[in-house]
Design an enzyme around this catalytic site. Structure first.
Site, PDB file in Angstrom:
ATOM      1  N   LYS A 265      -1.053  12.632   2.066  1.00 14.65           N
ATOM      2  CA  LYS A 265       0.293  13.054   2.479  1.00 14.65           C
ATOM      3  C   LYS A 265       0.553  14.492   2.025  1.00 14.65           C
ATOM      4  CE  LYS A 265       2.638   8.547   2.059  1.00 14.65           C
ATOM      5  NZ  LYS A 265       3.128   8.429   3.440  1.00 14.65           N
ATOM      6  N   ARG A 339       0.319  -2.107   6.310  1.00 17.18           N
ATOM      7  CA  ARG A 339      -0.020  -3.170   7.272  1.00 17.18           C
ATOM      8  C   ARG A 339      -1.357  -3.828   6.947  1.00 17.18           C
ATOM      9  NH1 ARG A 339       0.657   1.055  12.051  1.00 17.18           N
ATOM     10  NH2 ARG A 339       2.200   1.727  10.531  1.00 17.18           N
TER      11      ARG A 339
HETATM   12  N1  BES Z   1       4.801   4.110   2.647  1.00 17.03           N
HETATM   13  C1  BES Z   1       4.724   4.814   3.873  1.00 17.03           C
HETATM   14  C2  BES Z   1       6.010   4.756   4.699  1.00 17.03           C
HETATM   15  C3  BES Z   1       7.228   5.419   4.118  1.00 17.03           C
HETATM   16  C4  BES Z   1       7.627   6.656   4.559  1.00 17.03           C
HETATM   17  C5  BES Z   1       8.023   4.761   3.198  1.00 17.03           C
HETATM   18  C6  BES Z   1       8.785   7.245   4.063  1.00 17.03           C
HETATM   19  C7  BES Z   1       9.158   5.339   2.688  1.00 17.03           C
HETATM   20  C8  BES Z   1       9.557   6.586   3.118  1.00 17.03           C
HETATM   21  C9  BES Z   1       3.618   4.223   4.742  1.00 17.03           C
HETATM   22  O1  BES Z   1       2.538   3.706   4.069  1.00 17.03           O
HETATM   23  C10 BES Z   1       3.099   5.320   5.602  1.00 17.03           C
HETATM   24  O2  BES Z   1       2.563   6.239   5.069  1.00 17.03           O
HETATM   25  N2  BES Z   1       3.262   5.176   6.900  1.00 17.03           N
HETATM   26  C11 BES Z   1       2.817   6.152   7.821  1.00 17.03           C
HETATM   27  C12 BES Z   1       2.242   5.430   8.994  1.00 17.03           C
HETATM   28  C13 BES Z   1       1.516   6.321   9.958  1.00 17.03           C
HETATM   29  C14 BES Z   1       0.271   6.890   9.341  1.00 17.03           C
HETATM   30  C15 BES Z   1       1.184   5.529  11.199  1.00 17.03           C
HETATM   31  C16 BES Z   1       3.989   7.012   8.221  1.00 17.03           C
HETATM   32  O3  BES Z   1       5.102   6.495   8.336  1.00 17.03           O
HETATM   33  O4  BES Z   1       3.813   8.211   8.388  1.00 17.03           O
HETATM   34 MN    MN Z   2       1.095   5.168   3.638  1.00 18.17          MN
END
Ligand code: BES
Ligand code: MN
Ligand code: ZN
Length: 483
Positions: A265, A339
């Protein structure tokens, strides 16, 4: 600061308290106590005339034992004060008194209505803050804040109940707010073990070797880069006299830190990913609260714990693994890890014999884009079950909004190299997450997925919440099961 909540049912003029807080709005019947009544009428008039907008402090009527009387107006101009407005005014009134050093506060709640639980919650929950690492917070620790509710006698049992529920909410908030160097996988497992022991629940932890034996490769794949192995924790409650064959399984995402893994990230706000275990905290703490009521239904809580970090052992984009139900999964993006761990949790719920599953997960940023930071998304395969959660949402004020699971969107998870890809395209990310999970829901099981990525954590304070974790989900689940 220590907080004590109690109720008072005696006559107002005999009440000894630093500040008597009186909330008024159009709905508030004026008061039987004549002195209070005339003061209230004056305040009401001034508000209507635009002379007064929020609060007014009065000196003590002669013969009364309180320090002062303070009127707080909620929404005299409008027809009705919304429940949220009253919750916020309660929070505001306590903060007002605290800031002036009036630490014995009595709140007159002379409204006989169904929202009393929320008013109690608002008063107690608004006092939460996560300051244990602030050296300056040590100074205040010997002080006690007393919140005294002036209510009819029949509400004292309810108050006791809500104090217990809020304790669980605040425990969930602590777990989420604790940084990942403290609240790691072992810490979470121990927290669950303690709750299981205190609440006399069956406790099981599946460690790495057991996950391997069961083919729980979603958890293993996601947790491969962490120095503490992933695990699955189960708490089981079996009622003495079950009223039916239902078995509710609560499932929580427990990523103790989500760096994104190899698909790392960006740095900005990555720290908030210490809260990526908010789903498991909600499920665990709701379980703690709800079993105190000894509900006549079987309940299990499953928590999938892992840490998503880049490492030489971490999963790579392009990796393919076989999930517990035999489907092959292509890891297109290691940041779509929630997921993957939940695929094993859903499968395990089937093994336990779940008839109803509700999963709670900080699953997608896309859900936050869709609904904002204060509303969770809900999806699922059964209207009746989803509606039960929506009802609990209405009652508690933990807001949910239903999103569809259109089956033709499933093609966005197609990949030429495996049965399913772990990410879809650019659009509809929250739905893609739901559609992915659906592939792992055991047959003939009612399932709802609650994406709490928005409301689990707030960088700013809002309403009754201080900044940080909100404990979202605990009151919702409590209401769902205890009703
Ligand atoms: N934990 C994150 C989602 C999240 C984002 C929680 C902001 C709380 C605040 C999750 O694991 C994630 O990184 N999701 C990705 C999915 C994507 C790669 C399809 C996302 O939301 O960018
Ligand atoms: Mn994630
Ligand atoms: Zn995540």
């Amino acid at each position: 600061m220590k907080i004590i909540s109690s109720s008072y049912v005696g006559p107002l003029h005999q009440l000894r308290t630093d500040a008597l807080v009186v909330l008024i709005d159009n709905d508030t019947p004026l008061f039987t106590e004549s002195k209070l009544d005339s003061m209230a009428k004056e305040v009401t008039k001034d508000v209507k005339d635009g002379i007064l907008s929020s609060e007014r402090v009065y000196s003590v009527p002669s013969g009364w034992k309180c320090g002062r009387v303070i009127f707080f107006c909620t929404s005299l101009q409008k027809n009705n004060a919304s429940v949220e407005k009253i919750e916020n005014t309660i929070a505001q009134s306590i903060a007002y008194c605290k800031s002036r050093g009036w630490l014995d506060v009595s709140i007159l709640l002379n409204r006989d209505n169904e929202n009393m639980p929320r008013f109690f919650d608002a008063a107690i929950m608004s006092q939460y803050s996560f300051v244990r690492y602030k050296s300056s917070s040590k100074k205040n620790t010997d002080k006690t804040l007393k919140i005294n509710f002036i209510v009819e006698k029949k509400y004292s049992a309810l108050l006791k109940e809500r104090v217990e529920v809020v304790e669980s909410v605040n425990l969930a908030r602590n777990l989420v707010n604790e940084p990942a160097n403290v609240a790691d996988i072992d810490y979470m497992v121990n927290a669950a073990k303690k709750i299981a022991k205190d609440s006399k629940l069956k406790f099981t932890v599946l460690n790495k070797a057991e996950l391997e034996k069961r083919g729980y490769n979603g958890l293993l794949t996601v947790g491969a880069g962490g120095h503490i192995s992933p695990c699955m924790v189960t708490l089981e409650y079996i009622p003495a006299k079950p009223k039916n064959k239902d078995h509710i399984c609560l499932l929580g995402k427990g990523i103790v830190f989500d760096s994104g893994g190899i698909s790392i990230k960006p740095a900005a706000d990555m720290w908030t990913m210490k809260g990526d275990m908010a789903g498991s905290a909600a499920v665990l703490c709701a379980m703690q609260a709800v079993v105190k009521r000894k509900p006549p239904v079987r309940i299990s809580a499953i928590m999938c714990f892992a840490e998503n970090l880049p490492d030489s052992k971490a999963a790579r984009p392009g990796d393919i693994f076989t999930a517990a139900n035999g489907k092959t999964v292509h890891v297109d993006n290691t940041d779509a890890e929630g997921r993957l761990v939940l695929s094993d949790g859903l499968f395990h719920a089937g093994k336990l014999g779940a008839t109803h599953i509700a999963d709670f997960a900080t699953l997608t940023g896309a859900c936050v884009v869709a609904l904002g930071e204060r509303i969770a998304g809900i999806m699922g395969n059964d209207d009746g079950w989803i509606n039960k959660l929506l009802d609990a949402s209405d009652a508690t004020g933990e807001r949910l909004w239903r999103l569809p699971l259109p089956q033709d969107y499933r093609t966005s998870l197609d990949t030429p190299v495996a049965d399913i890809n772990n990410v879809g395209g650019r659009w509809g990310g929250a739905i893609n997450g739901g559609l992915f999970l659906q592939e792992f829901v055991p047959e003939n099981t009612k399932w709802a997925h609650v994406d709490i990525a928005g409301p689990a954590f707030s960088q700013k304070k809002w309403g009754i919440y201080s900044e940080g974790a909100t404990g979202f989900g605990v009151r919702l689940i409590y209401n769902l099961i205890s009703n």
